[in-house]
Design an enzyme around this catalytic site. Structure first.
Site, PDB file in Angstrom:
ATOM      1  NE  ARG A 237      65.836  15.888 -50.708  1.00  0.00           N
ATOM      2  CZ  ARG A 237      65.350  16.678 -49.637  1.00  0.00           C
ATOM      3  NH1 ARG A 237      64.269  17.403 -49.980  1.00  0.00           N
ATOM      4  NH2 ARG A 237      65.678  16.858 -48.609  1.00  0.00           N
ATOM      5  CD  GLU A 266      66.191  22.548 -54.740  1.00  0.00           C
ATOM      6  OE1 GLU A 266      66.562  22.917 -53.355  1.00  0.00           O
ATOM      7  OE2 GLU A 266      65.433  21.949 -54.913  1.00  0.00           O
ATOM      8  CG  HIS A 284      63.589  23.374 -51.773  1.00  0.00           C
ATOM      9  ND1 HIS A 284      64.502  22.604 -51.958  1.00  0.00           N
ATOM     10  CD2 HIS A 284      62.669  22.868 -51.053  1.00  0.00           C
ATOM     11  CE1 HIS A 284      64.269  21.660 -51.294  1.00  0.00           C
ATOM     12  NE2 HIS A 284      63.493  21.654 -50.327  1.00  0.00           N
TER      13      HIS A 284
END
Length: 327
Positions: A237, A266, A284
């Site tokens: 994370r 993000e 990601h």
């Protein structure tokens, strides 16, 4: 009434950006209600009366739960669920599920790929070939770093951490780890503090979940302990890293390089990280294969089906494992 007919009467709230495969399954199985996003301001009177489940990529607030008085289950898509207020869910007798296991191997593969990209500079080497530099300038410069003789520390020795560790063992690299507590049955060296782990290794891979307890856990002190030959990889994370401290450590040589698949805000990535020549950055994509995302979608929907037919979840999160079905 058959089980299929019972499920068709259950209203499930689904945000607009949800998995297409999950959306199709929910639409066939339940009474699906679409909403632009999981925002309590968008909840209608009909939703308040009828919605009993939510299928979402997470991001479910206490206010959203309070806006749906008949809500029984939140089926979160993904292994991480830090953006779901699970404490409030537990207090309101709302079950929360996630999708562990089915993405473990894919994310572990990505972690190893990102580690090798970071150390051997492979993305830039490919660009050297593609942009004609190999022809014009000759061979790509030798990589300053190598995977050989590295000592790897894993921050977060859960399912994914252990899958990464198994892969690292195949590379002949020693593995150590830091967790909130020691994992029984593992022979890897355990460090009770993250700083102690960083001091003992030169390669740190973070698989830690988000949340208040890990907020900016990888900070200037940890990066300094990792050292000038240090490599940091984050597949967990973005919130677990002090990104300003990381950018500074990359710029001033506190550490040698970093590989990041996750970020604090993000899809917004700090310019200092984008500009860092010693950072390998991915958008990601840890679990982002069609195969794995389909398996995650199926588990998400299977949790809904199991709850509303058998009155039990398949993969409850620990904080709501005690929650019992109503009625």
């Amino acid at each position: 009434m058959t089980k299929a007919e019972q499920l068709q009467a259950v209203a499930i709230l689904v945000p607009a950006d949800f998995s297409d495969h999950a959306v199709r399954r929910i639409d066939r199985t339940f009474k699906q209600i679409r909403v632009e996003r999981t925002d309590p301001a968008l909840v209608t009177d009909e939703m308040r009366r009828t919605v009993r489940g939510i299928a979402s990529f997470a991001g479910i607030s206490a206010a959203m739960m309070d806006a749906l008085p008949n809500l029984e289950l939140i089926a979160s898509f993904g292994v991480g669920y830090d953006s779901v207020d699970v404490g409030h869910a537990a207090a309101k007798n709302i079950m929360v599920t996630n999708t562990p296991d089915v993405l473990t191997e894919e994310v572990a593969d990505t972690a190893i790929g990102l580690l090798i990209n970071t150390i051997r500079d492979l993305p830039r080497a490919e660009n050297w070939l593609r942009d004609g530099s190999w022809v014009r300038k000759g061979n790509y410069p030798l990589s300053r770093l190598t995977l050989r003789a590295r000592r790897v520390g894993i921050f977060g020795m859960g399912r994914i951490g252990q899958a990464i560790a198994r892969r690292l063992e195949a590379f002949g690299l020693p593995v150590a780890y830091h967790n909130r507590r020691r994992v029984e049955g593992l022979s890897y060296e355990y460090h009770p503090t993250l700083k102690g782990l960083a001091e003992a290794v030169d390669t740190l891979i973070s698989v830690a979940p988000g949340g208040a307890s890990t907020q900016k856990a990888v900070n200037a002190e940890i990066l300094s302990a990792l050292g000038a030959n240090g490599v940091f990889v984050n597949i967990g994370r973005g919130s677990t890293v002090d990104e300003a401290a990381l950018a500074a450590a990359l710029a001033d040589g506190t550490i040698a390089a970093a590989g990041l698949d996750v970020f604090a805000d993000e899809p917004n990535v700090p310019k200092a990280l984008l500009d860092a020549p010693n950072a390998s950055l991915l958008p990601h994509v840890g679990s982002a294969s069609e195969h794995t995302r389909r398996a995650m979608a199926d588990l998400c929907v299977d949790n809904l089906v199991s709850w509303f037919t058998e009155r039990r979840p398949l993969t409850p999160v620990p904080e709501t494992a005690h929650v019992k079905a109503r009625g």
